[in-house]
Design an enzyme around this catalytic site. Structure first.
Site, PDB file in Angstrom:
ATOM      1  N   THR A 198     -10.754  -1.863 -40.832  1.00  0.00           N
ATOM      2  CA  THR A 198     -10.873  -0.834 -41.867  1.00  0.00           C
ATOM      3  C   THR A 198     -11.860  -1.290 -42.946  1.00  0.00           C
ATOM      4  O   THR A 198     -12.763  -0.533 -43.345  1.00  0.00           O
ATOM      5  CB  THR A 198      -9.488  -0.554 -42.485  1.00  0.00           C
ATOM      6  N   ASN A 242      -9.816   4.823 -29.618  1.00  0.00           N
ATOM      7  CA  ASN A 242      -8.485   4.225 -29.635  1.00  0.00           C
ATOM      8  C   ASN A 242      -7.407   5.119 -29.032  1.00  0.00           C
ATOM      9  O   ASN A 242      -6.382   4.636 -28.576  1.00  0.00           O
ATOM     10  CB  ASN A 242      -8.088   3.853 -31.074  1.00  0.00           C
ATOM     11  N   GLN A 269     -11.812  -1.451 -30.757  1.00  0.00           N
ATOM     12  CA  GLN A 269     -11.053  -1.353 -29.511  1.00  0.00           C
ATOM     13  C   GLN A 269     -11.769  -2.015 -28.337  1.00  0.00           C
ATOM     14  O   GLN A 269     -11.143  -2.484 -27.401  1.00  0.00           O
ATOM     15  CB  GLN A 269     -10.792   0.123 -29.155  1.00  0.00           C
ATOM     16  N   CYS A 316      -2.031   4.575 -36.681  1.00  0.00           N
ATOM     17  CA  CYS A 316      -2.126   4.947 -38.081  1.00  0.00           C
ATOM     18  C   CYS A 316      -1.673   6.376 -38.322  1.00  0.00           C
ATOM     19  O   CYS A 316      -1.357   6.750 -39.431  1.00  0.00           O
ATOM     20  CB  CYS A 316      -3.555   4.770 -38.572  1.00  0.00           C
TER      21      CYS A 316
HETATM   22  C1  LIG Z   1     -11.169   2.313 -33.482  1.00  0.00           C
HETATM   23  C2  LIG Z   1     -10.491   1.650 -34.645  1.00  0.00           C
HETATM   24  N1  LIG Z   1     -11.188   1.421 -35.762  1.00  0.00           N
HETATM   25  C3  LIG Z   1     -10.632   0.809 -36.824  1.00  0.00           C
HETATM   26  C4  LIG Z   1      -9.313   0.413 -36.819  1.00  0.00           C
HETATM   27  C5  LIG Z   1      -8.735  -0.275 -38.022  1.00  0.00           C
HETATM   28  O1  LIG Z   1      -8.715  -1.681 -37.806  1.00  0.00           O
HETATM   29  P1  LIG Z   1      -7.765  -2.624 -38.662  1.00  0.00           P
HETATM   30  O2  LIG Z   1      -6.371  -2.290 -38.256  1.00  0.00           O
HETATM   31  O3  LIG Z   1      -8.160  -4.025 -38.295  1.00  0.00           O
HETATM   32  O4  LIG Z   1      -8.024  -2.344 -40.098  1.00  0.00           O
HETATM   33  C6  LIG Z   1      -8.533   0.648 -35.667  1.00  0.00           C
HETATM   34  C7  LIG Z   1      -7.106   0.263 -35.644  1.00  0.00           C
HETATM   35  O5  LIG Z   1      -6.332   0.747 -34.849  1.00  0.00           O
HETATM   36  C8  LIG Z   1      -9.137   1.269 -34.541  1.00  0.00           C
HETATM   37  O6  LIG Z   1      -8.462   1.501 -33.420  1.00  0.00           O
END
Ligand SMILES: Cc1ncc(COP(=O)(O)O)c(C=O)c1O
Length: 410
Positions: free
Chosen positions: A79, A159, A189, A337
């Site tokens: 993120t 994802n 991913q 999320c």
């Molecule tokens: C495609 C994608 N981008 C970003 C994120 C966010 O990553 P993080 O949980 O390390 O902040 C995720 C988390 O599931 C994800 O699947």
């Protein structure tokens, strides 16, 4: 607090949400909690050992992805890396009336940041539609690029449905039209399964995170090609060559590098194992549950290894997950999320799946510790759960558009 009884065998099939930390990774991290916990910016000898560990991790990661060490910025995860890529590029750009291109299937870490960027009048954003498999067509990117397109951000693999985009082809399309446009990909991913050779992908910025590849949560990375203008979004101590301030988490950084190294070492075996389980489920589940179908691509070349996603008609995905949980299975309806929200997934809607069908989404993502028996156990349990829930559910095909079952004949 929920207590999971020891005698209950749990089957974890949610590796796209997060993975269990590998014991080798934990072992590599431990000395940086117990012995070398000092601030890497301090001058005494113990602190120098922590600085050395960070430098070595940076060199290792750079080497593994074909980058230079100074192109690696450590962050707190996917993120933050995505946020730094989008906001950092926009803030550093001198172009007036900036334009950004992205896709309807991106993670919320991208989409919500872009929405906020628009609200703040920092740039105009074009969101490209994906096809029925969740894929972006490089020629759509090409057509959308303008003189003032500062950045294109398209995910490597999705994802929710596991669909893999052809990043090198998209990069080529962008370079042909506007060589000044920067290209970022969210490889959160894909990193564990497909890896990233930065030169082959030809991206300017790339995001990945530790916890999707048996590493620690809270450890991420943003690759930034040398010469790419980027403005720090977190200011303070000037760490990471003034691109991301804050005392470094040495243990997390060491764990991230170790996880990437192990993932690359084990990749071939992992992929073969995960594809076997995934293909078994993708082929058997739609046959064992009436009115169900796979989402995303059925081709191994276009789908993340270990990833299997479905829509199940006339039942809510969330209700199935609760019943599966009680039966000992940890799975997901899509993005972790958005789990808990009753809204159908934006990715499935973006692929054109009818809203009522999209409510019945399920995602199973296999990892190193799963076995064929797990797939068979799931296939024995799930049809009964669906049948029972359907008998209680008010959803039926009257609420669906006439061609709704098109989606189940993937
Ligand atoms: C495609 C994608 N981008 C970003 C994120 C966010 O990553 P993080 O949980 O390390 O902040 C995720 C988390 O599931 C994800 O699947």
């Amino acid at each position: 607090m929920t207590i999971i009884r020891d005698q209950q065998k749990r089957i974890y099939i949610d590796h796209a949400a997060t993975t269990p930390p590998d014991p080798v990774v934990i072992d590599a991290m431990l000395p940086y909690f117990t012995q070398y916990w000092q601030n890497p910016s301090s001058i005494y000898v113990e602190a120098q050992a922590t600085r050395k560990a960070i430098d070595q991790s940076r060199n290792k990661i750079a080497d593994l992805i074909g980058a230079q060490p100074n192109e690696i910025i450590f962050t707190s995860g996917g993120t933050e890396s995505n946020t730094l890529a989008l906001r950092g590029v926009i803030a550093a750009s001198q172009i007036p009336d900036k334009h950004i291109i992205s896709s309807a299937a991106e993670h919320h870490a991208i989409l919500d940041t872009l929405e906020q960027i628009e609200l703040e009048n920092l740039a105009d954003v074009s969101i490209l539609q994906v096809d029925r498999l969740g894929k972006i067509n490089p020629s759509d990117v090409k057509k959308s690029i303008k003189n003032n397109t500062v950045l294109v951000t398209i995910m490597h693999a999705n994802n929710e449905v596991g669909t893999v985009n052809d990043i090198a082809k998209i990069a080529h399309a962008i370079r042909e039209v506007n060589p000044k446009t920067l290209f970022h990909t969210d490889a959160v991913q894909s990193m564990a399964h497909l890896g990233a050779n930065i030169r082959e992908l030809d991206v300017d910025l790339l995001t990945f995170t530790g916890h999707k590849m048996y590493g620690p949560r809270g450890a991420g990375c943003l690759y930034v090609r040398n010469g790419t203008p980027l403005q720090a979004q977190i200011l303070g101590g000037g760490q990471e060559e003034r691109r991301r301030a804050g005392t470094e988490d040495t243990a997390a950084i060491v764990g991230l590098a170790k996880a990437l190294e192990l993932t690359i070492e084990r990749r071939e075996a992992d992929i073969a194992h995960e594809q076997k389980l995934q293909n078994l489920l993708l082929s058997k589940l739609p046959m064992s549950i009436p009115f169900s179908g796979a989402t995303g691509s059925l081709k191994n070349t276009e789908r993340l290894p270990g990833h299997a996603s479905f829509v199940i008609g006339f039942v809510e995905g969330e209700s199935i997950l609760v019943a599966l949980d009680l039966a000992g299975f940890a799975a997901s309806s899509g993005s972790a999320c958005t789990t808990g929200s009753i809204e159908p997934s934006h990715v499935l809607l973006g692929m054109g799946i009818p809203e009522d069908l999209a409510r019945g989404s399920l995602r199973f993502s296999f990892g190193r510790n799963n076995s064929e028996k797990d797939v068979h156990d799931l296939l024995k349990t799930l049809p009964g759960i669906v049948q029972k829930l359907r008998s209680l559910s008010p959803l039926n095909n009257a609420s669906l558009p006439p061609d709704w079952d098109e989606w189940l004949r993937n």
